[in-house]
Design an enzyme around this catalytic site. Structure first.
Site, short mmCIF file in Angstrom:
data_model
loop_
_atom_site.label_atom_id
_atom_site.label_comp_id
_atom_site.label_asym_id
_atom_site.label_seq_id
_atom_site.Cartn_x
_atom_site.Cartn_y
_atom_site.Cartn_z
N ASP A 220 0.85 -1.19 0.00
CA ASP A 220 0.00 0.00 0.00
C ASP A 220 0.88 1.24 0.00
OD1 ASP A 220 -2.29 1.42 2.47
OD2 ASP A 220 -2.31 1.53 0.27
N THR B 240 -7.99 2.52 9.36
CA THR B 240 -8.38 3.14 10.65
C THR B 240 -9.48 2.38 11.37
OG1 THR B 240 -7.73 5.30 9.81
CG2 THR B 240 -9.20 5.29 11.72
N HIS C 72 -7.61 9.90 4.25
CA HIS C 72 -7.06 8.89 5.15
C HIS C 72 -7.34 9.27 6.60
CE1 HIS C 72 -4.23 7.94 1.66
NE2 HIS C 72 -4.83 6.80 1.93
O1 LIG Z 1 -6.51 4.35 2.31
C1 LIG Z 1 -6.13 3.63 3.21
C2 LIG Z 1 -6.92 3.47 4.50
O2 LIG Z 1 -7.59 4.66 4.86
P1 LIG Z 1 -8.47 4.67 6.21
O3 LIG Z 1 -7.50 4.55 7.36
O4 LIG Z 1 -9.19 5.96 6.20
O5 LIG Z 1 -9.37 3.47 6.15
N1 LIG Z 1 -4.99 2.95 3.10
O6 LIG Z 1 -4.23 3.08 1.99
NA NA Z 2 -10.88 7.65 6.30
ZN LIG Z 3 -4.53 4.96 1.12
#
Ligand SMILES: O=C(COP(=O)(O)O)NO
Ligand code: NA
Ligand SMILES: [Zn+2]
Length: 283
Positions: free
Chosen positions: A81, A232, A179
């Site tokens: 990621d 998250t 994010h």
């Molecule tokens: O995009 C995300 C996760 O975002 P969240 O923490 O808002 O779910 N990871 O690459």
């Molecule tokens: Na988010």
């Molecule tokens: Zn992301």
């Protein structure tokens, strides 16, 4: 079984659903995700950010996920990621990741295309799928942070040029998510998702999806989002369960006892998401 990311995303694109891409840093998160995928018969993407790899080590993450995938009855992809570091991306491929993200979205269009194309050529040569990002998604995710004022939505015409010149397998688009936790309610630009999907007709990725209301997620899936990143909400499930357990059992010091309820809570949250995303029953 472990599969290339494109295999999972092509099926989701074809059948109009989304696959959860869940971030991991430890064994309990890996187990929670795999158990939720088995329970809901859902294909799944297990992903680690560069921060997660720094914490656990790329070898540990790869070994745990490959072990989990080996014994699973559902397709599993192992994804990097927000890869920004060339060496890190190569180390992931070397360790058996089946998909990598090159996030060069901080650069101007031409530079993003150049950096992305380089990774696509190398990853595709060894059968690894590639995700890239166009437009800037706000918020903070480990070592990636974008101020709200700098977040820029994805331009559909730029997206068409970007995909044609890079050959990526999936594209992360900025359409109003961010994010991390939201202060207010996120407003997604659904019209933009629709236009980009019509132009690209390929798997699209939604980042920053924790905290987005269920109805908005369902609408985004209906319009063509096929990979939904969640980090998250899993961290919050973990935190809720550990806090509650330690409060109720202040003298219990066995990590197995403290972490088991957290694994269960994360699993339940993840299974619910798989149902909302429409991936349940698709494996
Ligand atoms: O995009 C995300 C996760 O975002 P969240 O923490 O808002 O779910 N990871 O690459
Ligand atoms: Na988010
Ligand atoms: Zn992301």
């Amino acid at each position: 079984m472990i599969v290339a990311g494109r295999e999972i995303l092509k099926h989701a694109h074809k059948h109009g659903y989304a696959v959860g891409a869940f971030n991991v840093n430890n064994m309990e998160q890996v187990k929670a995700i795999i158990e939720a995928a088995e329970e809901t018969k859902s294909p799944v993407i297990i992903q680690a950010s560069q921060g997660g790899l720094k914490y656990a080590g790329v070898e540990y993450i790869a070994a745990m996920v490959k072990e989990a995938a080996k014994n699973a009855s559902v397709p599993v992809a192992l994804h990097l990621d927000h890869g920004t570091d060339f060496k890190q991306i190569m180390m992931c491929i070397r360790n058996g990741f089946t998909s990598v993200m090159i996030d060069a979205s901080h650069y101007e269009l031409e530079e993003n295309i150049k950096k992305t194309r380089k990774i696509v050529e190398m990853a595709h040569a060894v059968g690894v799928s590639v995700e890239a990002e166009l437009g800037k998604i706000g918020g903070v995710e480990d070592d990636i942070s974008v101020d709200e004022k700098d977040a820029t939505f994805t331009d559909p015409d730029d997206a068409e040029k970007f995909v044609a010149e890079t050959g990526v397998d999936s594209l992360a688009i900025a359409v109003g998510t961010a994010h991390g936790p939201y202060k207010g309610e996120p407003k997604l630009d659904f019209e933009r998702i629709k236009v980009i999907k019509e132009k690209l007709n390929m798997p699209l990725v939604l980042h920053g999806s924790s905290g987005v209301p269920e109805e908005s997620i369902k609408e985004a899936v209906r319009l063509g989002i096929n990979k939904i990143n969640i980090d998250t909400d899993i961290r919050m499930a973990f935190h809720r369960a550990v806090k509650e357990f330690v409060k109720k059992n202040p003298d219990v010091y066995d990590p197995r006892k403290i972490l088991s309820p957290a694994k269960e809570e994360m699993k339940n949250v993840i299974a619910d998401k798989m149902r909302i995303f429409g991936s349940a029953g698709m494996a």
